[in-house]
Design a protein around this motif. Sequence first.
Motif, mmCIF file in Angstrom:
data_model
loop_
_atom_site.group_PDB
_atom_site.id
_atom_site.type_symbol
_atom_site.label_atom_id
_atom_site.label_comp_id
_atom_site.label_asym_id
_atom_site.label_seq_id
_atom_site.Cartn_x
_atom_site.Cartn_y
_atom_site.Cartn_z
ATOM 1 N N GLY A 82 0.623 -1.222 0.104
ATOM 2 C CA GLY A 82 -0.071 -0.139 -0.111
ATOM 3 C C GLY A 82 0.833 1.252 -0.006
ATOM 4 O O GLY A 82 0.438 2.269 -0.768
ATOM 5 N N LEU A 83 1.943 1.184 0.783
ATOM 6 C CA LEU A 83 2.880 2.484 1.012
ATOM 7 C C LEU A 83 3.526 2.546 -0.501
ATOM 8 O O LEU A 83 3.656 3.785 -0.825
ATOM 9 N N SER A 84 3.975 1.430 -1.052
ATOM 10 C CA SER A 84 4.405 1.642 -2.349
ATOM 11 C C SER A 84 3.831 2.172 -3.375
ATOM 12 O O SER A 84 4.098 2.935 -4.510
ATOM 13 N N LEU A 85 2.336 1.812 -3.202
ATOM 14 C CA LEU A 85 1.276 2.500 -4.466
ATOM 15 C C LEU A 85 1.247 3.848 -3.979
ATOM 16 O O LEU A 85 1.032 4.926 -5.175
ATOM 17 N N LEU A 86 1.242 4.310 -2.717
ATOM 18 C CA LEU A 86 1.004 5.758 -2.487
ATOM 19 C C LEU A 86 2.513 6.465 -3.065
ATOM 20 O O LEU A 86 2.366 7.567 -3.776
ATOM 21 N N ALA A 87 3.566 5.857 -2.869
ATOM 22 C CA ALA A 87 4.843 6.552 -3.030
ATOM 23 C C ALA A 87 4.812 6.909 -4.680
ATOM 24 O O ALA A 87 5.384 7.581 -5.151
ATOM 25 N N ASP A 88 4.344 5.801 -5.268
ATOM 26 C CA ASP A 88 4.476 5.668 -6.910
ATOM 27 C C ASP A 88 3.297 6.598 -7.629
ATOM 28 O O ASP A 88 3.183 6.578 -8.782
ATOM 29 N N GLY A 89 2.642 7.443 -6.666
ATOM 30 C CA GLY A 89 1.507 8.186 -7.203
ATOM 31 C C GLY A 89 0.347 7.552 -7.759
ATOM 32 O O GLY A 89 -0.274 7.881 -8.674
ATOM 33 N N LYS A 90 -0.016 6.215 -7.316
ATOM 34 C CA LYS A 90 -0.854 5.509 -7.917
ATOM 35 C C LYS A 90 -2.433 5.503 -7.195
ATOM 36 O O LYS A 90 -3.231 4.972 -7.415
ATOM 37 N N VAL A 91 -2.292 6.646 -6.295
ATOM 38 C CA VAL A 91 -3.752 6.671 -5.440
ATOM 39 C C VAL A 91 -4.028 8.018 -5.311
ATOM 40 O O VAL A 91 -3.278 9.205 -5.120
ATOM 41 N N ALA A 92 -5.223 8.352 -5.608
ATOM 42 C CA ALA A 92 -5.908 9.718 -5.075
ATOM 43 C C ALA A 92 -7.045 9.470 -4.200
ATOM 44 O O ALA A 92 -7.707 8.555 -4.309
ATOM 45 N N VAL A 93 -7.269 10.632 -3.616
ATOM 46 C CA VAL A 93 -8.515 10.739 -2.771
ATOM 47 C C VAL A 93 -9.622 11.496 -3.201
ATOM 48 O O VAL A 93 -9.519 12.644 -3.676
ATOM 49 N N VAL A 94 -10.825 10.778 -2.983
ATOM 50 C CA VAL A 94 -12.078 11.718 -3.311
ATOM 51 C C VAL A 94 -13.023 11.958 -1.979
ATOM 52 O O VAL A 94 -13.119 10.847 -1.630
ATOM 53 N N GLN A 132 -1.641 14.501 5.095
ATOM 54 C CA GLN A 132 -0.396 15.060 5.446
ATOM 55 C C GLN A 132 0.625 14.023 6.222
ATOM 56 O O GLN A 132 1.770 13.701 5.801
ATOM 57 N N ALA A 133 0.012 13.071 7.042
ATOM 58 C CA ALA A 133 0.654 12.337 7.959
ATOM 59 C C ALA A 133 1.536 11.135 6.747
ATOM 60 O O ALA A 133 2.710 10.873 6.516
ATOM 61 N N LEU A 134 0.511 10.740 5.857
ATOM 62 C CA LEU A 134 0.883 9.697 4.755
ATOM 63 C C LEU A 134 2.014 10.291 3.965
ATOM 64 O O LEU A 134 3.009 9.720 3.496
ATOM 65 N N GLN A 135 1.890 11.494 3.504
ATOM 66 C CA GLN A 135 2.538 12.070 2.436
ATOM 67 C C GLN A 135 4.068 12.248 3.041
ATOM 68 O O GLN A 135 5.048 12.116 2.340
ATOM 69 N N GLN A 136 4.088 12.653 4.421
ATOM 70 C CA GLN A 136 5.431 12.598 5.100
ATOM 71 C C GLN A 136 6.083 11.051 5.098
ATOM 72 O O GLN A 136 7.208 11.027 4.788
ATOM 73 N N GLU A 137 5.213 10.129 5.189
ATOM 74 C CA GLU A 137 5.811 8.747 5.342
ATOM 75 C C GLU A 137 6.406 8.394 4.014
ATOM 76 O O GLU A 137 7.415 7.558 3.742
ATOM 77 N N VAL A 138 5.421 8.699 2.979
ATOM 78 C CA VAL A 138 5.853 8.244 1.443
ATOM 79 C C VAL A 138 6.694 9.217 0.715
ATOM 80 O O VAL A 138 7.040 8.700 -0.447
ATOM 81 N N LYS A 139 6.719 10.218 1.227
ATOM 82 C CA LYS A 139 7.400 11.299 0.551
ATOM 83 C C LYS A 139 6.767 11.685 -0.859
ATOM 84 O O LYS A 139 7.678 11.744 -1.746
ATOM 85 N N THR A 140 5.691 11.851 -0.821
ATOM 86 C CA THR A 140 4.932 12.461 -2.333
ATOM 87 C C THR A 140 4.005 13.148 -2.039
ATOM 88 O O THR A 140 3.318 12.997 -0.717
ATOM 89 N N THR A 141 3.188 13.695 -3.054
ATOM 90 C CA THR A 141 2.119 14.518 -2.557
ATOM 91 C C THR A 141 0.911 13.626 -3.059
ATOM 92 O O THR A 141 0.791 13.187 -4.315
ATOM 93 N N GLY A 164 -5.429 28.114 5.788
ATOM 94 C CA GLY A 164 -4.074 27.605 5.144
ATOM 95 C C GLY A 164 -4.106 26.192 4.857
ATOM 96 O O GLY A 164 -3.060 25.315 4.610
ATOM 97 N N TYR A 165 -5.329 25.488 4.278
ATOM 98 C CA TYR A 165 -5.342 24.196 3.728
ATOM 99 C C TYR A 165 -4.928 23.281 4.446
ATOM 100 O O TYR A 165 -4.515 22.132 4.191
ATOM 101 N N PHE A 166 -5.001 23.464 5.828
ATOM 102 C CA PHE A 166 -4.489 22.544 6.967
ATOM 103 C C PHE A 166 -3.366 22.104 6.580
ATOM 104 O O PHE A 166 -2.940 20.683 6.742
ATOM 105 N N GLY A 167 -2.212 22.938 6.020
ATOM 106 C CA GLY A 167 -0.901 22.270 5.933
ATOM 107 C C GLY A 167 -0.604 21.766 4.479
ATOM 108 O O GLY A 167 0.367 21.410 4.297
ATOM 109 N N LEU A 168 -1.564 21.617 3.790
ATOM 110 C CA LEU A 168 -1.392 20.947 2.555
ATOM 111 C C LEU A 168 -1.491 22.124 1.461
ATOM 112 O O LEU A 168 -1.591 22.951 1.820
ATOM 113 N N LYS A 169 -0.819 21.722 0.163
ATOM 114 C CA LYS A 169 -0.482 22.590 -0.809
ATOM 115 C C LYS A 169 -1.968 22.857 -1.488
ATOM 116 O O LYS A 169 -2.627 22.062 -1.796
#
Length: 396
Positions: A82-94, A132-141, A164-169
């Motif tokens: 799961g983490l590698s899918l996130l790191a590879d940008g294979k996941v979006a959230v709706v 945000q926590a996940l982004q820090q773990e997998v180092k991706t947006t 401030g978008y709760f710290g997200l971009k």
Amino acid sequence: MATYETIKQTLLTYQQEHLLHFYDQLTETEQQSLLTQIDQIDFENLKETSQQQEERATISALPSHSAEMFTTTELVNMHEHGLSLLADGKVAVVLLAGGQGTRLGHNGPKGTVNMDGTAATSLFALQAKRIQALQQEVKTTISWYIMTSPINDEETTTFFKENGYFGLKPEQITFFLQDVSPALTPEGKVMLEDKGTVFQAPNGNGGVFASMQKAGILAELKNNHVKWVFFNNIDNALVQVADPYFLGYADQQGAAISSKSVKKADPNEKVGVLGQRDGKPSVIEYSELTEEQRHQPELQDANIGIHLFDVEFLEQTADQVLPYHLAHKKISTIKEDGTTVQPLEPNGYKLEKFYFDVFPYASNMSIFQVERANEFLPVKNKTGKDSLEEAQKRFN
Ligand code: UTP
């Protein structure tokens, strides 16, 4: 743009010509506005809605798993995957946040209610923090798509901006609007709110797929090689957004849809369960089940509105016209004599689409059952069961 004549013809065909009853009393701008509103109504779908009939279906179970059914190594692998899918940008959230939150009765979008009096613990912020926590773990947006509706879009976007978008971009968040739908009288007539306005309300969370397509989001996901879309509601205060275990599970199962569930609190809990209707994945309403089926051990997976959809599946089904469901409500309307009615009892039907009506189009679906206490705390009411009061107690 359709003309007065073509609109009139359509209305005659569907016996809805009363919508033009006050037409001659309107200004030119109001007339144009009314024609535009009418032009956007899918009368064919409305006709089918009025004629809906209940039929008894054959109910059966879907494959369901829980963490205890896997070894520790398997779980570790699932998480890593799961983490590698996130790191590879294979996941979006709706996020589905277009609802009216009528039961909660909060003044403003439901996502703005909070646990301790500050915006930092609002339902929107809780989900943003998970991302945000996940982004820090997998180092991706992680791209976050938030569906609003005309009733709450402005307040929602302002809330994010002011905080401030709760710290997200800001550029990783896309807000998109869902459509509205009209209401019907018991006789199947489209209701007018006033002389020049068709009564309209958000068309239910099932509008999400068509709205994603209209906003170019499905095309964007495809271009960005996203494989999984994590869907969830705004009101679950404990949702583990884009949970890596769930992602790993869904990807390994390879079904078009994977859903999280919790075990029904008891066989008679009035919730929809995940299962199959006539051999097709579905959410089966409590009322559709016989007493025996309500007790059946394989039919205990309550739907909690957390799903992973394969992007390809969404692309294939976005064009499907989902049926409307009727909700009997009090609707302020105008009578033929021009007086306005503020009803004390339900007088019409709002029309809503449900996102889970796409489930039957999936050839397969798998279920990951999780612990209610850890992952499901819906904020539906002010007090009592599934309430803000209950959630605030948990957080403080
Ligand atoms: P609910 O069915 O609980 O509706 O929505 P609601 O509007 O939040 O609350 P009530 O029923 O009026 O009290 C489940 C999820 O679907 C979203 C909601 O925002 C929530 O996340 N939803 C609902 C939409 O996005 N659009 C809609 O038109 C309806």
